[in-house]
Design a protein around this motif. Structure first.
Motif, mmCIF file in Angstrom:
data_model
loop_
_atom_site.group_PDB
_atom_site.id
_atom_site.type_symbol
_atom_site.label_atom_id
_atom_site.label_comp_id
_atom_site.label_asym_id
_atom_site.label_seq_id
_atom_site.Cartn_x
_atom_site.Cartn_y
_atom_site.Cartn_z
ATOM 1 N N UNK A 34 -11.711 -0.503 0.416
ATOM 2 C CA UNK A 34 -11.970 -1.907 0.715
ATOM 3 C C UNK A 34 -10.914 -2.501 1.646
ATOM 4 N N UNK A 35 -9.720 -1.944 1.615
ATOM 5 C CA UNK A 35 -8.627 -2.466 2.424
ATOM 6 C C UNK A 35 -8.315 -1.601 3.653
ATOM 7 N N UNK A 36 -9.237 -0.689 3.971
ATOM 8 C CA UNK A 36 -9.077 0.116 5.178
ATOM 9 C C UNK A 36 -8.042 1.227 5.055
ATOM 10 N N UNK A 71 -8.282 6.741 -10.971
ATOM 11 C CA UNK A 71 -8.272 7.347 -9.634
ATOM 12 C C UNK A 71 -9.451 6.876 -8.792
ATOM 13 N N UNK A 72 -10.634 6.828 -9.397
ATOM 14 C CA UNK A 72 -11.830 6.349 -8.675
ATOM 15 C C UNK A 72 -11.667 4.882 -8.260
ATOM 16 N N UNK A 73 -11.117 4.085 -9.160
ATOM 17 C CA UNK A 73 -10.923 2.658 -8.859
ATOM 18 C C UNK A 73 -9.910 2.474 -7.718
ATOM 19 N N UNK A 74 -8.837 3.243 -7.757
ATOM 20 C CA UNK A 74 -7.864 3.169 -6.667
ATOM 21 C C UNK A 74 -8.495 3.587 -5.328
ATOM 22 N N UNK A 83 -0.312 6.501 -7.080
ATOM 23 C CA UNK A 83 -1.525 7.305 -6.931
ATOM 24 C C UNK A 83 -1.183 8.806 -7.001
ATOM 25 N N UNK A 84 -0.133 9.203 -6.278
ATOM 26 C CA UNK A 84 0.283 10.611 -6.274
ATOM 27 C C UNK A 84 0.653 11.081 -7.680
ATOM 28 N N UNK A 85 1.417 10.260 -8.389
ATOM 29 C CA UNK A 85 1.841 10.645 -9.748
ATOM 30 C C UNK A 85 0.645 10.751 -10.687
ATOM 31 N N UNK A 86 -0.323 9.871 -10.551
ATOM 32 C CA UNK A 86 -1.504 9.945 -11.387
ATOM 33 C C UNK A 86 -2.288 11.234 -11.082
ATOM 34 N N UNK A 87 -2.404 11.602 -9.813
ATOM 35 C CA UNK A 87 -3.100 12.835 -9.441
ATOM 36 C C UNK A 87 -2.358 14.055 -9.991
ATOM 37 N N UNK A 88 -1.026 14.024 -9.929
ATOM 38 C CA UNK A 88 -0.239 15.143 -10.478
ATOM 39 C C UNK A 88 -0.453 15.261 -11.986
ATOM 40 N N UNK A 89 -0.531 14.116 -12.670
ATOM 41 C CA UNK A 89 -0.759 14.131 -14.121
ATOM 42 C C UNK A 89 -2.111 14.762 -14.437
ATOM 43 N N UNK A 90 -3.124 14.427 -13.662
ATOM 44 C CA UNK A 90 -4.452 15.010 -13.874
ATOM 45 C C UNK A 90 -4.437 16.512 -13.626
ATOM 46 N N UNK A 91 -3.769 16.922 -12.568
ATOM 47 C CA UNK A 91 -3.713 18.352 -12.228
ATOM 48 C C UNK A 91 -2.910 19.147 -13.251
ATOM 49 N N UNK A 92 -1.982 18.478 -13.933
ATOM 50 C CA UNK A 92 -1.119 19.171 -14.902
ATOM 51 C C UNK A 92 -1.832 19.450 -16.223
ATOM 52 N N UNK A 93 -2.934 18.803 -16.453
ATOM 53 C CA UNK A 93 -3.667 19.023 -17.713
ATOM 54 C C UNK A 93 -4.498 20.297 -17.572
ATOM 55 N N UNK A 150 0.840 -1.211 0.000
ATOM 56 C CA UNK A 150 0.000 0.000 0.000
ATOM 57 C C UNK A 150 0.867 1.251 0.000
ATOM 58 N N UNK A 151 1.925 1.242 0.796
ATOM 59 C CA UNK A 151 2.825 2.402 0.850
ATOM 60 C C UNK A 151 3.455 2.644 -0.527
ATOM 61 N N UNK A 152 3.824 1.564 -1.202
ATOM 62 C CA UNK A 152 4.448 1.699 -2.526
ATOM 63 C C UNK A 152 3.450 2.198 -3.570
ATOM 64 N N UNK A 153 2.232 1.722 -3.511
ATOM 65 C CA UNK A 153 1.233 2.105 -4.526
ATOM 66 C C UNK A 153 0.797 3.563 -4.349
ATOM 67 N N UNK A 154 0.988 4.113 -3.149
ATOM 68 C CA UNK A 154 0.626 5.524 -2.930
ATOM 69 C C UNK A 154 1.412 6.461 -3.844
#
Length: 191
Positions: free
Chosen positions: A131-133, A122-125, A91-101, A84-88
């Motif tokens: 689901x995993x708390x 992002x919604x799926x993540x 998640x952060x990079x995907x959010x930055x990509x969205x914000x950069x558009x 989970x720590x690694x996948x964050x």
């Protein structure tokens, strides 16, 4: 009298090999020997000690069992912590990509598919995290909580000093444990 002597000899013959401490001739015991009552009291004390040791052993066994059950439950609940720590960071990079558009490019027909795909991911993540708390830590506008926030900078502001006014990186919890602190900027009095 002869019968009496023969009887005594027969009794002595029967008692040969029997330990002396088991023979009770009915005579009062000499000093230095434990009386029957003393021996009973000694045995009762030994029995009480043995019972106490059994109780302590049972309690220790129960404590060990409870500790093991808790460790197993924690292992199950927090098994995915490293992943989970690694996948964050993904998640952060995907959010930055969205914000950069820029908003103008979001309306472009060529970019709509990309934007929609990133938003759906992002919604799926977010759904899977739930689901995993795994939950996001609230930060903006709240007082700095050193258990959940990591202050990176102080920002001159009209806000109450110590209030979070900027979030550089989101913080996350996995159930009741901190997964990653929120990296924040906190308000300070203007100079």
């Amino acid at each position: 009298m002869n019968d009496e002597g023969t009887h005594d000899e027969a009794v002595e013959h029967e008692l040969k090999g029997v330990p002396e401490d088991m023979l009770d001739d009915g005579a009062p015991e000499e000093e230095g020997e434990a009386s029957g009552g003393d021996r009973v009291a000694e045995l009762e004390n030994e029995l009480a000690e043995a019972k106490q040791q059994v109780l302590y052993a049972r309690a220790e066994t129960q404590n060990v069992r409870r500790r093991m059950e808790k460790e197993v439950a924690d292992a199950r609940a927090y098994a995915a912590t490293g992943f989970a720590r690694d996948i964050l960071s993904v998640y952060d990079n995907m959010q930055r990509a969205l914000e950069a558009i820029p908003p103008a490019m979001r309306e472009d027909e060529k970019m709509k598919g990309l934007v929609a795909g990133l938003e759906a991911t992002g919604r799926e993540l977010d759904k899977i995290f739930g689901q995993h708390g795994i939950t996001r830590i609230a930060a903006m506008g709240l007082p700095l909580d050193p258990n959940q926030h990591q202050a990176m900078i102080e920002v001159p502001s009209d806000e109450e000093p110590g209030t979070v006014v900027q979030e550089m990186q989101s913080g996350w919890m996995i159930r009741e444990r901190l997964l990653r602190p929120a990296m924040v900027g906190v308000a300070k009095k203007p100079d």
